[in-house]
Design a protein around this motif. Structure first.
Motif, PDB file in Angstrom:
ATOM      1  N   ASP A 116      27.384  28.463  51.010  1.00  0.00           N
ATOM      2  CA  ASP A 116      28.613  29.120  51.449  1.00  0.00           C
ATOM      3  C   ASP A 116      29.517  29.443  50.259  1.00  0.00           C
ATOM      4  O   ASP A 116      29.436  30.495  49.661  1.00  0.00           O
ATOM      5  CB  ASP A 116      29.377  28.232  52.443  1.00  0.00           C
ATOM      6  N   ILE A 117      30.357  28.489  49.885  1.00  0.00           N
ATOM      7  CA  ILE A 117      31.466  28.740  48.967  1.00  0.00           C
ATOM      8  C   ILE A 117      30.997  29.076  47.557  1.00  0.00           C
ATOM      9  O   ILE A 117      31.610  29.889  46.866  1.00  0.00           O
ATOM     10  CB  ILE A 117      32.416  27.517  48.946  1.00  0.00           C
ATOM     11  N   GLY A 118      29.914  28.462  47.094  1.00  0.00           N
ATOM     12  CA  GLY A 118      29.479  28.667  45.717  1.00  0.00           C
ATOM     13  C   GLY A 118      28.373  29.687  45.534  1.00  0.00           C
ATOM     14  O   GLY A 118      27.852  29.849  44.429  1.00  0.00           O
ATOM     15  N   LEU A 119      28.006  30.408  46.596  1.00  0.00           N
ATOM     16  CA  LEU A 119      26.859  31.308  46.508  1.00  0.00           C
ATOM     17  C   LEU A 119      27.089  32.435  45.507  1.00  0.00           C
ATOM     18  O   LEU A 119      26.165  32.843  44.796  1.00  0.00           O
ATOM     19  CB  LEU A 119      26.542  31.889  47.892  1.00  0.00           C
ATOM     20  N   GLN A 120      28.325  32.927  45.432  1.00  0.00           N
ATOM     21  CA  GLN A 120      28.589  34.041  44.497  1.00  0.00           C
ATOM     22  C   GLN A 120      28.358  33.615  43.046  1.00  0.00           C
ATOM     23  O   GLN A 120      27.733  34.347  42.263  1.00  0.00           O
ATOM     24  CB  GLN A 120      30.013  34.576  44.704  1.00  0.00           C
ATOM     25  N   ALA A 121      28.830  32.432  42.666  1.00  0.00           N
ATOM     26  CA  ALA A 121      28.648  31.969  41.292  1.00  0.00           C
ATOM     27  C   ALA A 121      27.183  31.666  40.998  1.00  0.00           C
ATOM     28  O   ALA A 121      26.677  31.947  39.906  1.00  0.00           O
ATOM     29  CB  ALA A 121      29.503  30.726  41.029  1.00  0.00           C
ATOM     30  N   SER A 150      28.213  24.557  58.666  1.00  0.00           N
ATOM     31  CA  SER A 150      28.052  25.434  57.500  1.00  0.00           C
ATOM     32  C   SER A 150      26.990  26.457  57.853  1.00  0.00           C
ATOM     33  O   SER A 150      26.402  26.421  58.938  1.00  0.00           O
ATOM     34  CB  SER A 150      27.627  24.622  56.265  1.00  0.00           C
ATOM     35  N   SER A 151      26.704  27.375  56.927  1.00  0.00           N
ATOM     36  CA  SER A 151      25.643  28.345  57.195  1.00  0.00           C
ATOM     37  C   SER A 151      24.267  27.688  57.123  1.00  0.00           C
ATOM     38  O   SER A 151      23.258  28.312  57.436  1.00  0.00           O
ATOM     39  CB  SER A 151      25.718  29.508  56.204  1.00  0.00           C
ATOM     40  N   SER A 152      24.226  26.427  56.724  1.00  0.00           N
ATOM     41  CA  SER A 152      22.973  25.673  56.682  1.00  0.00           C
ATOM     42  C   SER A 152      22.787  24.791  57.919  1.00  0.00           C
ATOM     43  O   SER A 152      21.781  24.106  58.043  1.00  0.00           O
ATOM     44  CB  SER A 152      22.922  24.822  55.413  1.00  0.00           C
ATOM     45  N   THR A 153      23.770  24.786  58.815  1.00  0.00           N
ATOM     46  CA  THR A 153      23.644  24.009  60.045  1.00  0.00           C
ATOM     47  C   THR A 153      22.587  24.644  60.944  1.00  0.00           C
ATOM     48  O   THR A 153      22.634  25.847  61.194  1.00  0.00           O
ATOM     49  CB  THR A 153      24.990  23.950  60.786  1.00  0.00           C
ATOM     50  N   PRO A 154      21.632  23.873  61.445  1.00  0.00           N
ATOM     51  CA  PRO A 154      20.558  24.463  62.258  1.00  0.00           C
ATOM     52  C   PRO A 154      21.024  24.892  63.644  1.00  0.00           C
ATOM     53  O   PRO A 154      21.999  24.354  64.181  1.00  0.00           O
ATOM     54  CB  PRO A 154      19.529  23.331  62.347  1.00  0.00           C
ATOM     55  N   PHE A 155      20.315  25.849  64.188  1.00  0.00           N
ATOM     56  CA  PHE A 155      20.595  26.349  65.539  1.00  0.00           C
ATOM     57  C   PHE A 155      20.570  25.198  66.540  1.00  0.00           C
ATOM     58  O   PHE A 155      19.671  24.366  66.538  1.00  0.00           O
ATOM     59  CB  PHE A 155      19.539  27.396  65.922  1.00  0.00           C
ATOM     60  N   GLY A 156      21.597  25.137  67.385  1.00  0.00           N
ATOM     61  CA  GLY A 156      21.643  24.127  68.430  1.00  0.00           C
ATOM     62  C   GLY A 156      22.343  22.843  68.061  1.00  0.00           C
ATOM     63  O   GLY A 156      22.637  22.028  68.946  1.00  0.00           O
ATOM     64  N   ALA A 157      22.642  22.624  66.783  1.00  0.00           N
ATOM     65  CA  ALA A 157      23.278  21.375  66.375  1.00  0.00           C
ATOM     66  C   ALA A 157      24.748  21.370  66.773  1.00  0.00           C
ATOM     67  O   ALA A 157      25.456  22.370  66.646  1.00  0.00           O
ATOM     68  CB  ALA A 157      23.148  21.183  64.869  1.00  0.00           C
ATOM     69  N   SER A 158      25.214  20.238  67.247  1.00  0.00           N
ATOM     70  CA  SER A 158      26.618  20.081  67.606  1.00  0.00           C
ATOM     71  C   SER A 158      27.384  19.508  66.420  1.00  0.00           C
ATOM     72  O   SER A 158      27.004  18.474  65.857  1.00  0.00           O
ATOM     73  CB  SER A 158      26.750  19.143  68.812  1.00  0.00           C
ATOM     74  N   THR A 159      28.444  20.209  66.001  1.00  0.00           N
ATOM     75  CA  THR A 159      29.335  19.723  64.950  1.00  0.00           C
ATOM     76  C   THR A 159      30.764  19.780  65.475  1.00  0.00           C
ATOM     77  O   THR A 159      31.009  20.246  66.590  1.00  0.00           O
ATOM     78  CB  THR A 159      29.226  20.580  63.670  1.00  0.00           C
ATOM     79  N   THR A 160      31.727  19.356  64.664  1.00  0.00           N
ATOM     80  CA  THR A 160      33.115  19.364  65.130  1.00  0.00           C
ATOM     81  C   THR A 160      33.677  20.777  65.250  1.00  0.00           C
ATOM     82  O   THR A 160      34.651  20.996  65.965  1.00  0.00           O
ATOM     83  CB  THR A 160      34.003  18.545  64.186  1.00  0.00           C
ATOM     84  N   THR A 161      33.078  21.739  64.559  1.00  0.00           N
ATOM     85  CA  THR A 161      33.529  23.123  64.685  1.00  0.00           C
ATOM     86  C   THR A 161      32.518  24.004  65.420  1.00  0.00           C
ATOM     87  O   THR A 161      32.742  25.202  65.574  1.00  0.00           O
ATOM     88  CB  THR A 161      33.840  23.732  63.299  1.00  0.00           C
ATOM     89  N   SER A 162      31.405  23.427  65.835  1.00  0.00           N
ATOM     90  CA  SER A 162      30.461  24.124  66.729  1.00  0.00           C
ATOM     91  C   SER A 162      30.025  23.131  67.798  1.00  0.00           C
ATOM     92  O   SER A 162      28.856  22.778  67.903  1.00  0.00           O
ATOM     93  CB  SER A 162      29.250  24.657  65.954  1.00  0.00           C
TER      94      SER A 162
END
Length: 309
Positions: A116-121, A150-162
């Motif tokens: 995510d955040i460091g991909l550009q560098a 994050s963009s690495s969170t797998p499909f279907g996983a429950s997180t605090t923001t998903s």
């Protein structure tokens, strides 16, 4: 067999460069991976480490768990700082100001700091061709700040923001394939690894260190806290990730693919998903969708290993 034994004895030295006494959670497979990477590289290394779990648990002022030069950097600029350190080192060696000792430059960050955040560098450093090893410790969410997706969170996983609800089954996008993004930059060495397979991990780290130019290693780092599993199950879950094809172990050397831990017959993904609390809400229908996607991606990987230049 003899060669394997000699190699194992050589890389498993007693000296620890990531010292014990850190504040990682019990069963943290990321801390184990960091320890193995540090062992594989030895003393002659300079580390740039992004903000994240490993920075928090290993550098409580005024203490440190690092026995090598270690630089704490921001979320977004690990690869940029590492590029500057590597360039300065080469310039000083060229001018005779220092002796070139073949120092390895190691960048490290979690999935948030990498995908995510460091991909550009990181993309810029790949394109410029700096000689370094970058290791992503992927625990599949922003664990340090509260288990956000994050963009690495797998499909279907429950997180605090998903969070999983009645209509939305947690994360609704598929995990970003960061290893393939690295391959697309035409860097000379890319690999996946997991601390559940320590010798495979350390061998890849040493290969990366010997590679001129950029090298990228993506390490699945099981997180008992965020994945809702008992701390004693970390290594077992990491092996299931590989054995089900969820996280295959492979390397790409100058564009040539090789699966390093062969799984003749994949186990059902349900065996990996069911023990984890973050997936406890999944229905058989959603599990079947995940199984289909895993089968498809694994077939694509196998096909790449069979391609001849």
């Amino acid at each position: 067999m003899e060669a394997v034994n000699v190699y194992s004895a050589r890389i498993l030295e007693k000296q620890e460069y990531f010292k014990p006494g850190h504040r990682a959670c019990q069963g943290c497979a990321e801390a184990l991976a960091v320890r193995l990477v540090a062992k594989a590289l030895g003393k002659n290394v300079i580390v740039a480490s992004a903000t994240g779990c490993m920075e928090i648990i290993s550098s409580p002022l005024p203490f440190t768990n690092w026995d090598v030069p270690w630089i704490h950097v921001a979320f977004e600029n690990t690869a940029a700082v590492l590029s500057g350190a590597e360039s300065a080192y080469k310039a000083l060696a060229r001018k005779g100001r220092i002796k070139d000792r073949g120092t390895v430059f190691l960048g490290m960050g979690g999935d948030g700091a990498t995908t995510d955040i460091g991909l550009q560098a990181l993309s810029g450093a790949f394109e410029r061709g700096h000689s370094f090893v970058y290791v992503c410790y992927d625990n599949e969410a922003y664990m340090n700040t509260g288990i956000q997706r994050s963009s690495s969170t797998p499909f279907g996983a429950s997180t605090t923001t998903s969070p999983a609800g009645k209509k939305v089954p947690g994360q609704i996008t598929w995990k970003k394939n960061m290893a393939e993004i690295a391959v697309a930059h035409n860097v000379p060495y890319v690999a996946t690894a997991c601390s559940s397979y320590p010798f495979d991990l350390m061998e890849k780290v040493q290969k990366a260190a010997r590679t001129p130019g950029p090298a990228y290693i993506h390490v699945l780092s099981v997180c008992p806290t965020g994945w809702r599993i008992p701390p004693s199950k970390s290594i077992w879950i990491g092996r299931l990730a590989v054995e089900t094809g969820i996280f295959p172990l492979f390397e790409v050397v100058d564009g040539r693919y090789r699966i390093t831990v062969d799984v003749p017959e994949l186990r059902p993904v349900e065996e990996y998903l069911k023990p984890q609390g973050r997936f406890r809400h999944l229905t058989p229908e959603i599990t079947a969708v995940i199984q289909e996607r895993v089968n498809y991606e694994y077939r694509k990987l196998v096909a790449k290993t069979q391609f001849k230049f």
